[in-house]
Design an enzyme around this catalytic site. Structure first.
Site, PDB file in Angstrom:
ATOM      1  N   ASP C 303       0.913  -1.081  -0.008  1.00 36.43           N
ATOM      2  CA  ASP C 303       0.004  -0.021   0.062  1.00 36.43           C
ATOM      3  C   ASP C 303       0.625   1.101  -0.020  1.00 36.43           C
ATOM      4  O   ASP C 303       1.763   1.350   0.589  1.00 36.43           O
ATOM      5  CB  ASP C 303      -0.800   0.050   1.238  1.00 36.43           C
ATOM      6  CG  ASP C 303      -2.133  -0.812   1.134  1.00 36.43           C
ATOM      7  OD1 ASP C 303      -2.605  -0.718  -0.258  1.00 36.43           O
ATOM      8  OD2 ASP C 303      -2.634  -1.543   1.953  1.00 36.43           O
ATOM      9  N   ASP C 340      -6.924  24.456  11.347  1.00 32.01           N
ATOM     10  CA  ASP C 340      -7.153  23.106  10.626  1.00 32.01           C
ATOM     11  C   ASP C 340      -6.377  22.163  11.359  1.00 32.01           C
ATOM     12  O   ASP C 340      -5.011  22.194  11.239  1.00 32.01           O
ATOM     13  CB  ASP C 340      -6.649  23.213   9.157  1.00 32.01           C
ATOM     14  CG  ASP C 340      -6.841  22.102   8.393  1.00 32.01           C
ATOM     15  OD1 ASP C 340      -7.303  20.860   8.843  1.00 32.01           O
ATOM     16  OD2 ASP C 340      -6.896  22.109   7.192  1.00 32.01           O
ATOM     17  N   PHE C 372     -14.055  22.083   7.321  1.00 33.29           N
ATOM     18  CA  PHE C 372     -14.017  21.177   5.900  1.00 33.29           C
ATOM     19  C   PHE C 372     -15.433  20.520   5.744  1.00 33.29           C
ATOM     20  O   PHE C 372     -15.681  20.038   6.907  1.00 33.29           O
ATOM     21  CB  PHE C 372     -12.955  20.542   5.670  1.00 33.29           C
ATOM     22  CG  PHE C 372     -12.987  19.723   4.413  1.00 33.29           C
ATOM     23  CD1 PHE C 372     -12.250  20.101   3.395  1.00 33.29           C
ATOM     24  CD2 PHE C 372     -13.290  18.262   4.576  1.00 33.29           C
ATOM     25  CE1 PHE C 372     -12.289  19.276   2.177  1.00 33.29           C
ATOM     26  CE2 PHE C 372     -13.390  17.617   3.477  1.00 33.29           C
ATOM     27  CZ  PHE C 372     -12.986  18.058   1.973  1.00 33.29           C
ATOM     28  N   GLN C 375     -19.606  19.078   1.375  1.00 28.20           N
ATOM     29  CA  GLN C 375     -20.230  19.759   0.290  1.00 28.20           C
ATOM     30  C   GLN C 375     -19.361  20.850  -0.155  1.00 28.20           C
ATOM     31  O   GLN C 375     -19.295  21.068  -1.563  1.00 28.20           O
ATOM     32  CB  GLN C 375     -21.723  20.330   0.633  1.00 28.20           C
ATOM     33  CG  GLN C 375     -22.599  19.557   1.076  1.00 28.20           C
ATOM     34  CD  GLN C 375     -22.625  18.552   2.026  1.00 28.20           C
ATOM     35  OE1 GLN C 375     -22.170  18.897   3.093  1.00 28.20           O
ATOM     36  NE2 GLN C 375     -23.035  17.321   2.055  1.00 28.20           N
ATOM     37  N   ARG C 377     -16.088  21.408   0.305  1.00 28.11           N
ATOM     38  CA  ARG C 377     -14.662  20.977   0.122  1.00 28.11           C
ATOM     39  C   ARG C 377     -13.841  22.161   0.249  1.00 28.11           C
ATOM     40  O   ARG C 377     -12.669  22.191  -0.427  1.00 28.11           O
ATOM     41  CB  ARG C 377     -14.624  20.355  -1.281  1.00 28.11           C
ATOM     42  CG  ARG C 377     -15.364  18.807  -1.195  1.00 28.11           C
ATOM     43  CD  ARG C 377     -15.508  18.448  -2.463  1.00 28.11           C
ATOM     44  NE  ARG C 377     -14.272  18.355  -3.582  1.00 28.11           N
ATOM     45  CZ  ARG C 377     -14.406  18.536  -4.841  1.00 28.11           C
ATOM     46  NH1 ARG C 377     -15.303  19.361  -5.218  1.00 28.11           N
ATOM     47  NH2 ARG C 377     -13.108  18.418  -5.434  1.00 28.11           N
ATOM     48  N   LEU C 378     -13.934  23.003   1.187  1.00 30.10           N
ATOM     49  CA  LEU C 378     -13.402  24.207   1.416  1.00 30.10           C
ATOM     50  C   LEU C 378     -13.171  24.059   3.096  1.00 30.10           C
ATOM     51  O   LEU C 378     -14.004  23.809   3.729  1.00 30.10           O
ATOM     52  CB  LEU C 378     -13.959  25.494   1.091  1.00 30.10           C
ATOM     53  CG  LEU C 378     -14.127  25.609  -0.376  1.00 30.10           C
ATOM     54  CD1 LEU C 378     -14.901  26.838  -0.506  1.00 30.10           C
ATOM     55  CD2 LEU C 378     -12.621  25.817  -0.882  1.00 30.10           C
ATOM     56  N   SER C 379     -11.974  24.875   3.584  1.00 28.98           N
ATOM     57  CA  SER C 379     -11.854  25.136   4.803  1.00 28.98           C
ATOM     58  C   SER C 379     -11.113  26.745   4.932  1.00 28.98           C
ATOM     59  O   SER C 379     -10.650  27.106   3.997  1.00 28.98           O
ATOM     60  CB  SER C 379     -11.122  24.143   5.630  1.00 28.98           C
ATOM     61  OG  SER C 379      -9.836  24.033   5.225  1.00 28.98           O
ATOM     62  N   LYS C 390      -9.025  27.958   1.650  1.00 29.40           N
ATOM     63  CA  LYS C 390      -8.238  26.911   0.904  1.00 29.40           C
ATOM     64  C   LYS C 390      -9.169  25.753   0.707  1.00 29.40           C
ATOM     65  O   LYS C 390      -9.804  25.501   1.317  1.00 29.40           O
ATOM     66  CB  LYS C 390      -6.909  26.679   1.939  1.00 29.40           C
ATOM     67  CG  LYS C 390      -7.073  25.903   2.853  1.00 29.40           C
ATOM     68  CD  LYS C 390      -5.889  25.665   3.516  1.00 29.40           C
ATOM     69  CE  LYS C 390      -5.749  24.412   4.116  1.00 29.40           C
ATOM     70  NZ  LYS C 390      -6.708  24.073   5.501  1.00 29.40           N
TER      71      LYS C 390
END
Lengths: 561, 192, 674
Positions: C303, C340, C372, C375, C377-379, C390
């Site tokens: 992996d 974050d 984040f 829906q 996909r931002l923070s 971003k």
């Protein structure tokens, strides 16, 4: 010096010849068309139709082995009957009587197993019919049996997964028709031109120049001698075999025969490489055999040209023919004992002790230095299995050969086959060295007597067929025990080897990576030679010490017995 | 049972006809047509009777003749045989010593090795040139021939190595003796 | 947890005691070579006692021979006992964690009144509740709750790990301790069948089954023993023929020195020690076959995440948009990421501080952080008067309502092509620039793969990334192949394709969806943290849940085979010298000329015999450390390995006994033992 240069040229011609023949043989066993197909193809089809054989049906190892055994059993019964009844059968100009039961038993086994041990004297005890329809036939088909088994084993080792080992009947028939027969015709005619008799007339009575009577035996010899050499049989038309001026009249006839002895066994190495689709594999086995052959040859040559001070001799010419001298006698001895060809052009019993040792070792290791046609290769593959298993572990993987894993089943079968040599030689020899009925056969006193026993048992179990001629092999004890050992030496190896081939052939072939144990190149060749030396030869070191080595040291000290 | 043995029986029968009869008979026919003399044993016929084979040694004991190598089978060609004595054999040691003294007594000089050892077949038709020339003086004396003439006949019957590499130089005893007889004016029967 | 004999002197004493206990015929019969040696030793002892009783000449030497033959058997037993002893010591420490406790048995998941039962009474399928401080009674699957679990007793890893239901971290192991919260567990192991039990059995050698190669080797050794039996038994009549009477004791000594006692005596120790090495690496093998198969592996499926790269992507560079200064971009990215907590976010903060050291001292107004969501996909963060965001390129473009300028667009594409992940940073309706997030290859991985390649092992990277990204990482890490956007079916297909081409495949996995591939692979290593399905399908279980362990397992497997092969070769090669020692001793009286075979110049026939037998016994004990440690294994090609091992153990096996026997002969003679 001329001897060594001669050997070098001989080896070069032999290698080239074997290499060329291998190309033809590979096509023959793939049932492809060859130049002789127009001649023999109808005959081959006719045989199959009459015999109810479907030549294209590949057999599993059990079916293949069963076919080998049934065919050889049939051959044994037929030959035994001919030998017993020859007195009443035609083509018997010298009025020779039927053979006694034990001698016929021994002779029939001997020829069916490709041993061709001669406990009889050909010119005195065999009719022309027995020579032709009996022995010559077995010379062909016992050789063809060995070749077929050799090919079947190669197929198992190298073929597609689950493809089977091929068809014994077809392999046997093709071996005779496309390989042995054409070569035999060529060699037989060359020999006839050189002076080997090929006649149906009986012995001739001559009145010699000094007025004595001399009975000169002759017969259809050239045809039989050609196949006796090509098929690594070796049973001579005449009692003294290829030392007899009628069997081997000239230096040229000697070289042609010598080449014939090793040609097919050498070709088998290259056939192996071709069928494995990796010619290096064939060269590796050829190289291992070649190195052992040359080492043996040099020791014999050194012994025979050196002679012994005890007899006040330079070159040892006792039992040798003037036309061959020590050089060609040594080459012949090395070639025949290596190739399981029982013929002799000089008397091995009279060779120097260390020469005898080399001859015996060639046989004791199981006739794997080129060996019998087909048999030499499958015998050597037995050592390959053991060498790969031992050394393969040392590279950190389950040992594999040509991508096929060598596992418990293969090791078990290999050990089973491997045990027959020490068992036959040591147990047979030890009993023979103790039982009064057996001791009567020994001619010589001292360590040389033990060598005679060892040589006989090595020769029988190795399916070689040559002997220390002083050993009286015609006693009931010897004909029986040696006969049984010839059976052991042949089938106790054929059946397990076919089984190994069947088992390997059913395995998936692993991919080759740099983690794969390399089975070509000098390192592997060295490993294989050491395996043969340590597992094969070392077992016999104690008895060899008591026989030829003790004799050699005694000679050096000036003793005789 | 039949299905098992049928291929074996048929193939054995077929192979017997092919390799046991057709093959040797065909070779016999070709050889008899091409090289009849060689195929019938390279016999030498004199005055209508067979006196021997070019390839088979016969005994010569007379002083007038070249002597062949010792034969353990007394020059019997039916059956042939060798001594099979090993190098450490005391018997062989005695025999070699006896042959050596006999040869040296008859011919003088040192016996060559092929003169004191029995051949492999007991029928070795040839001897070494040293052996032959060693006997030349005795033969010349017995026949009243010049030594040079005997030596010339021996040399004429000497074969050398094949390709200079294989085999040993050799002299055919029977052919040389026949040549000696031909070169000697006296009738051989009278001489014996 | 390494247990070396030196650290535990008691091990020696215990092993010595066990060596005598193993003289029981039932214990000996399992090892053909050593059993035969013991029988021969017994026979020799009887003969020695007879000689002693009747005062036969040479009884002293006979007695010594008998003694050394027994020593040979004892040394072999000692080697096995020592290997087992090391395992037992570890088993004892494991067993200590298996204390009997009372557990709360639930009738159903929401059973309010648990019934206390002893932990040993638990059966598979029953439900229990464990709370902070409890020992987890046996192997189980989490069906409800999240908790941190201390697995140090099993793995030696001191940091607690999170276990929760449903995912790939739902498995807990008996003997570990829950340190926070509570869990409801479904028991998966029957009593006595838990991993802990298996591990104990494994290290104790109790359930040790012979591996396929070991079986094959045993057959070979038995065959050789039989051959030497022929040799020795038939030597008597051959010698009698030659006028030599060989005493039975001499034949017995010759026999024992010829049969492969060295490898025969050490074979089981090698096997046990190999398993022990595996256990010390915290890997449980379900069968010995799996360990050997690991040595045969041709293809490793690894992996990407966790094995080849660190688990997370990290910020690597900032690329300002046209008209934006780098400082402005870095500061905005820093602000947007401060709250974050994801590894990516932290790596952006770290990188920003490295680029702008001034930021380190600053304590900004934290504003209102925007987390984040799937829906958007931002923070980012909402500061007074401005919104910093971003996120993924398309998400940010949608947020600001315009596209990145062409120069920045080109940069973004370049990042994607190189296998990285581009993020955009925006303030209100202005795109400030891009952040390059990239996978960081673990140090040393490349070299490791080169080694594997030299050993003939292909490495294949499995990743969910798109082919472009995967190709770039594959190139950087130096793997031979990769499987991008991998699904469980693709893995299974890949394994089948490799196997059809004759290659043995190893893989590691943890999720339930890995189970088919783990079962199909020739060697499947399941992470201990993985699902029960994965663990059931695998044949090896890594307690540390470390995907790189696969490589260790391969090495252990190879070392095991190499050790066996090397010592067998050594043992067989030894015979040459032994022949040269003993044969002249036996024969020289009858054939003085055979003295030339006494190449070692041994003092007398008696001393030669005794020296060979003593050497034969001592070599076993001398090689015990090697058997336990395993033959040194340097990853390299098979050809190089063969050359090395053949010259050390083959050539060494030929030479060493000549020197050893000569040295012992000198000592034996000097001490006047003969």
């Amino acid at each position: 010096m001329h001897d060594l240069l001669g050997y070098l040229l001989f080896c070069a011609v032999l290698t080239a010849g074997g290499w060329a023949l291998a190309g033809l043989m590979t096509r023959v066993y793939a049932a492809e068309r060859t130049p002789l197909s127009p001649v023999f193809d109808p005959l081959e089809r006719g045989f199959y139709r009459l015999a109810g054989i479907r030549a294209d049906v590949s057999q599993g190892w059990k079916a293949y082995a069963l076919a080998v055994l049934v065919f050889n059993l049939t051959g044994f019964v037929a030959l035994y009957a001919i030998l017993r009844l020859q007195g009443a059968l035609p083509l018997n100009p010298d009025g020779i009587a039927g053979m006694p039961a034990d001698l016929a038993f021994n002779t029939a086994i001997s020829f069916v197993t490709n041993t061709n041990w001669q406990a009889y004297s050909g010119e005195a005890q065999l009719s022309y019919l027995a020579q032709m329809a009996g022995l010559t036939v077995q010379n062909f088909v016992s050789a063809a049996t060995g070749m077929a088994v050799g090919i079947a084993v190669i197929r198992g080792f190298t073929g597609e997964r689950g493809a089977g080992l091929g068809n014994f009947w077809a392999d046997m028939t093709r071996s005779v028709l496309y390989v042995l027969m054409p070569l035999s015709v060529v060699v037989a005619l060359v020999l006839a031109v050189q002076g080997v008799p090929q006649t149906l007339l009986g012995a001739v009575h001559a009145t010699t120049v000094e007025g004595a009577d001399q009975v000169i035996a002759r017969g259809p010899a050239a045809a039989q001698i050609a196949i006796k050499q090509l098929g690594t049989n070796g049973g001579g038309f005449f009692g003294v075999n290829s030392a007899h001026p009628f069997e081997n009249p000239t230096v040229l006839s000697n070289m042609v025969q010598c080449l014939s002895i090793l040609l097919i066994p050498v070709a088998f190495c290259f056939v192996f490489g071709r069928m494995a689709q990796d010619r290096r594999q064939g060269w590796a086995i050829f190289a291992a055999m070649g190195v052992m052959f040359v080492l043996g040859l040099v020791v014999i040559w050194w012994g025979e040209t050196g002679g012994t001070a005890v007899l006040g001799l330079g070159t040892n010419m006792e039992g040798k023919e003037q036309r061959f001298g020590a050089g060609l006698s040594a080459l012949w001895a090395a070639a025949t004992t290596a190739a399981s060809n029982g013929s002799v052009n000089a008397m091995h019993d009279s060779f120097m002790p260390l020469s005898g040792l080399v001859e015996m070792v060639n046989m004791m290791i199981g006739e794997v230095v080129f060996g019998g046609v087909g048999a030499g290769l499958y015998g050597m593959l037995l050592y390959v299995v053991l060498a790969v298993f031992l050394a393969g572990l040392m590279v950190g993987r389950t040992p594999e050969y040509l991508g096929r894993k060598i596992e418990a089943r293969e090791v078990t079968l290999a050990m089973l086959a491997f045990l027959s040599m020490p068992f036959g030689i040591l147990a047979g020899g030890a009993i023979s060295a103790s039982v009064p009925a057996a001791l009567a056969s020994v001619q010589e006193a001292g360590p040389h007597g033990l060598s005679e026993i060892l040589y006989a048992y090595s020769s029988a179990i190795g399916n070689n067929g040559s002997a220390f001629g002083g050993f009286g092999a015609a006693t009931q004890w010897q004909t029986t025990t040696l006969g049984l050992l010839m059976l052991l030496g042949r089938y106790a190896i054929i059946v397990p080897m076919l089984s190994i081939a069947g088992s390997l052939g059913a395995k998936q072939r692993a991919a080759v990576t740099s983690g794969t144990f390399p089975t070509h190149g000098p390192l592997f060749v060295t490993l294989l030679i050491l395996t043969v030396a340590i597992l094969g030869a070392l077992t016999f070191f104690p008895v060899l010490a008591l026989g030829p080595i003790a004799e050699q040291t005694a000679l050096a000290a000036g003793h005789s017995f | 049972m039949l299905t098992l043995f049928r291929p074996a029986l048929v193939l054995l029968a077929g192979m017997t006809l092919l390799t046991g009869l057709a093959y040797p008979l065909a070779i016999t026919a070709i050889a008899q047509a091409l090289v009849p003399a060689a195929a019938n044993g390279s016999l030498i016929v004199q005055d209508g009777s067979v006196i021997g084979s070019r390839l088979i040694a016969q005994d010569f004991a007379g002083a007038r003749y070249l002597h062949p190598r010792p034969s353990a089978a007394a020059f019997s060609a039916m059956p042939s045989g060798a001594s099979n004595l090993g190098p450490s054999s005391a018997t062989l040691r005695r025999e070699v010593a006896a042959r050596r003294s006999a040869w040296e007594a008859a011919n003088g000089g040192t016996a060559p090795v092929d003169a004191v050892t029995a051949s492999g077949s007991g029928l070795d038709p040839q001897i070494s040139p040293a052996n032959a020339h060693g006997q030349a003086a005795r033969i010349a004396a017995a026949r009243g021939l010049p030594l040079a003439e005997v030596s010339r006949i021996i040399a004429a019957h000497t074969e050398s190595r094949w390709l200079g590499l294989y085999g040993e130089p050799r002299v055919n005893v029977l052919l040389t003796n026949l040549a000696l007889d031909a070169a000697t004016p006296v009738a051989p029967a009278a001489a014996n | 947890m390494s247990i070396s004999p030196s650290a535990h002197p008691g091990l020696y004493a215990a092993a010595l005691k066990a060596a005598f206990a193993k003289l029981h015929p039932r214990a000996l019969i399992g090892n053909a070579v050593i059993f035969v040696t013991a029988v021969t030793a017994g026979l020799t002892t009887v003969l020695a006692l007879r000689d002693l009783a009747i005062g036969a000449p040479g009884w002293g030497v006979t007695l010594q021979l008998a003694f050394w033959l027994w020593v040979c058997v004892l040394f072999a037993n000692f080697a096995e006992a020592l290997a087992e002893g090391r395992g037992k010591a570890r088993a004892d420490s494991l067993r200590a964690t298996k204390a009997e406790t009372m557990v709360r048995l639930l009738a159903r998941e929401d059973d309010p009144a648990p019934k206390p039962v002893p932990s040993s009474a638990l059966r598979a399928g029953q439900l229990v509740r464990v709370e902070a401080g409890d020992l987890i009674p046996t192997d189980a699957e989490v069906i409800r709750g999240v908790a941190s679990v201390d697995e140090s007793a099993i793995t030696g890893e001191s940091a607690p790990v999170i276990r929760d239901s449903g995912g790939d971290r739902c498995s807990v192991t008996g003997g570990t301790r829950i340190v926070s919260d509570s869990l409801i567990l479904r028991i998966t192991a029957e009593p006595g069948k838990s991993f802990l039990d298996r591990m104990i059995a494994l290290v104790e050698g109790a359930e040790r089954q012979k591996t396929p190669n070991e079986i094959a080797l045993n057959i070979l050794l038995a065959g050789l023993t039989l051959i030497f039996l022929f040799v020795v038994v038939t030597l008597a009549p051959f010698a009698r023929y030659s006028g030599i009477a060989i005493p039975v004791v001499t034949l017995a000594a010759l026999f024992v020195t010829l049969i492969p006692t060295t490898i025969g005596g050490l074979l089981s120790a090698i096997g046990i020690a190999g398993m022990d090495r595996l256990v010390r690496a915290n890997v449980i093998a379900k069968s010995g076959r799996a360990v050997e198969a690991a040595g045969d592996v041709d293809t490793l499926l690894l992996d990407k995440t966790g094995t080849i790269t660190f688990g997370n992507r990290m910020a690597d560079a900032f690329y300002p948009a046209r008209g934006v200064s780098e400082t402005q971009l870095v500061r905005a990215a820093w602000l947007a990421s401060l709250s974050d907590a994801t590894p990516e976010g932290k790596s952006i903060v770290d990188l920003a501080r490295r680029l702008l050291p001034a930021l380190t001292g600053e304590t900004p107004d934290m504003g209102e952080s925007v987390a984040f969501s799937a829906q958007t996909r931002l923070s980012g963060v909402d500061l007074p008067g401005r919104q910093l965001r971003k996120g993924a390129v398309d998400a940010v473009e949608r947020f600001v309502g315009r596209s990145a300028d062409p120069a920045l667009r080109a940069k973004i594409d370049e990042i994607a092509r190189s296998g990285g992940t581009p993020l955009l940073v925006a303030q209100d309706d202005v795109i400030l620039g891009a952040i390059h997030l990239k996978d960081v290859i673990k140090p040393g991985v490349r070299e490791r793969f080169a080694e594997l390649r030299a050993m003939g092992i292909r490495t294949v990277m499995i990743t969910g990334d798109n082919p472009l990204t995967a190709a770039a990482i594959a190139a950087e890490a130096g793997v031979d192949d990769f499987l991008a956007e991998a699904t469980p079916e693709m893995k299974l297909d890949y394994i089948r394709r490799e196997q059809a081409g004759g290659r043995l495949v190893a893989m590691c996995g943890d999720g339930s969806n890995d189970a088919p591939a783990l079962a199909q692979a020739d060697v499947g290593v399941a992470m201990n943290s993985g699902t029960p399905a994965a663990k059931e399908a695998a044949n090896l279980i890594d307690l540390d849940s470390d995907p790189t362990k696969l490589i260790e397992v391969v090495l252990v497997g190879k070392q095991l085979l190499i050790s066996r092969g090397a010592l067998t070769t050594f043992s067989i090669a030894n015979d040459v010298a032994k022949y040269f020692a003993i044969l002249p001793a036996i024969f020289v009286a009858a054939f003085p000329g055979l003295g030339v075979l006494n190449v070692m110049g041994l003092a007398s026939p008696q001393s030669a015999l005794l020296s060979a037998v003593i050497f034969n016994a001592l070599i076993i004990v001398a090689l015990i450390p090697l058997a336990l440690r395993g033959v040194k294994y340097q990853p390299s090609s098979a050809a190089a390995l063969l050359r090395r091992n053949l010259s050390i153990y083959g050539l060494g096996g030929l030479i060493v006994p000549f020197i050893g026997i000569k040295a012992i002969d000198i000592a034996v003679t000097a001490l006047g033992l003969v």
